[in-house]
Structure formats: structure tokens, C-alpha cells
Write a protein that holds these residues in place. Structure first.
Motif, PDB file in Angstrom:
ATOM      1  N   CYS A   9     -15.697 -59.130  44.375  1.00 44.82           N
ATOM      2  CA  CYS A   9     -16.541 -58.580  45.620  1.00 44.82           C
ATOM      3  C   CYS A   9     -17.614 -59.714  45.844  1.00 44.82           C
ATOM      4  N   TYR A  58     -16.838 -49.486  54.545  1.00 41.84           N
ATOM      5  CA  TYR A  58     -16.643 -49.295  52.156  1.00 41.84           C
ATOM      6  C   TYR A  58     -17.894 -47.782  51.860  1.00 41.84           C
ATOM      7  N   ASP A 104      -8.971 -49.544  43.432  1.00 40.22           N
ATOM      8  CA  ASP A 104      -9.995 -50.799  43.929  1.00 40.22           C
ATOM      9  C   ASP A 104      -8.795 -51.938  44.926  1.00 40.22           C
ATOM     10  N   TYR A 115     -23.863 -56.011  48.582  1.00 36.00           N
ATOM     11  CA  TYR A 115     -23.291 -56.072  48.102  1.00 36.00           C
ATOM     12  C   TYR A 115     -23.821 -54.610  46.957  1.00 36.00           C
ATOM     13  N   ASP A 171     -10.583 -53.226  48.382  1.00 41.33           N
ATOM     14  CA  ASP A 171     -10.442 -54.836  49.386  1.00 41.33           C
ATOM     15  C   ASP A 171      -8.997 -55.160  49.828  1.00 41.33           C
TER      16      ASP A 171
END
Length: 195
Positions: free
Chosen positions: A127, A95, A67, A157, A71
Motif C-alpha cells: 500500500c 478507501y 486486501d 496511508y 487493492d
């Protein structure tokens, strides 16, 4: 009993993470034997339990590591864009594209969701905070229509996350990505201030 140095402990932890990433990606969480994985790492199960508690804790740590890397990649897209709106759009598309990468697909989008229930609350909050800042900046520049930035961030998101799960879930991932990308473009255009 020999005491290990901090550097040795960190090296052991890093070795377990690297080996677990490889084995989880190749075999999947359910089919990974902790005895075989620790033997491949040249370590003991005791080392795994000391650093991660159990197999589930190891998966959580591997997921957190991936993760963080995802990011950083997404942040680099935003930071490197000459135009904030294009950077935001590219970041959203990137993404979705990550959902086809074997390690992300297997570990983050399949196994972590099934075993851990998805990303950690801290990861999700990070996020959302990041997306809220980007959207707020675009609103301040008059690019995105005025709305509640947190609500908009949550909607985008959530949409991206669910689309990534959908892409990763099927054998036709490339076709799903193409359809999701078209839908994403439609969604993003709806955010723009109307002339």
C-alpha cells in the motif's frame, strides 16, 4: 491413503476461504466455531489445519484475500481516472467508503486488527509503495507540492487507515464517514501546489 490432486487441493483451499469469509462476516472471528465452519464447507478440521495451520492462519488468509480485492478496486479507480489528481482523491475516498462494507468492516477492520494486529507487513508495504508511486507521479506533474514522497505516503496511508478504523468502530458509521470525508478533502487540498 488416497493422494489428492493439485486441483482438488486448490478447490479445498478455495472452499475453506469462501466459507470462512461468509461465516467470519456473519458471526465474527471470536464466535466462529471451526467444527461448524468446516462442516458447513463439507470438509474436515484436518483440511483446515493442512491448508492454514489454525483458525488464526485462516483469518490471515481471508484478510489477505480481501486486501488484494480492495487493492484491485482502488487500482481500477486510479487507472480509470482521466485526471491523476482526481483519481488519487477518488481512491482515497473509496478507501474510507469501504469501511462501511460489512465484510471489510467486520473481518479486516475489526477482527484482523484485534487478532492479527492489522494488515500484514507485506500488505502495508504494498500500500505504501503504491501510494508513494502515485504521489511521486503527482509531484512530477507539478500537482502536488514537492516533499519526500515516502514520508507523505506514510502520513496519508496512516491517516486513511486510522480513519477507516474509526468509521468501522461506531454505530454511526455513515455520520463518521461524512465527517472523515470532509476532513480528508481538507487534508488533500493541503498537498496541492499553490498557484
Amino acid at each position: 491413503m488416497v493422494r489428492r490432486t493439485r486441483a482438488e487441493m486448490e478447490e479445498t483451499r478455495a472452499t475453506l476461504l469462501a466459507t470462512a469469509r461468509q461465516v467470519f462476516c456473519e458471526q465474527g472471528y471470536a464466535d466462529t466455531s471451526m467444527d461448524e465452519m468446516t462442516a458447513q464447507a463439507g470438509l474436515t478440521r484436518g483440511a483446515l489445519y493442512h491448508h492454514f495451520g489454525d483458525k488464526k492462519g485462516l483469518l490471515a488468509a481471508v484478510t489477505a484475500q480481501i486486501d488484494a480485492e480492495m487493492d484491485a478496486r482502488l487500482q481500477a479507480i486510479s487507472d480509470g481516472a482521466q485526471d491523476a489528481w482526481q483519481g488519487f482523491c477518488q481512491r482515497c475516498h473509496a478507501y474510507l467508503e469501504m469501511a462501511l462494507e460489512p465484510e471489510i468492516q467486520r473481518i479486516v477492520l475489526r477482527d484482523a486488527r484485534a487478532v492479527l494486529g492489522g494488515a500484514s507487513p507485506d500488505s502495508q508495504r504494498h500500500c505504501l509503495d503504491s501510494m508513494q508511486r502515485l504521489i511521486g507521479n503527482l509531484m512530477a506533474r507539478g500537482v502536488v507540492a514537492d516533499a519526500d514522497a515516502r514520508a507523505l505516503a506514510a502520513l496519508i496511508y496512516g491517516s486513511l487507515s486510522e480513519a477507516a478504523f474509526w468509521i468501522a468502530d461506531g454505530e454511526d458509521g455513515d455520520a463518521r464517514l461524512a465527517r472523515a470525508s470532509q476532513a480528508l478533502d481538507l487534508l488533500l487540498r493541503g498537498l496541492l501546489v499553490r498557484a
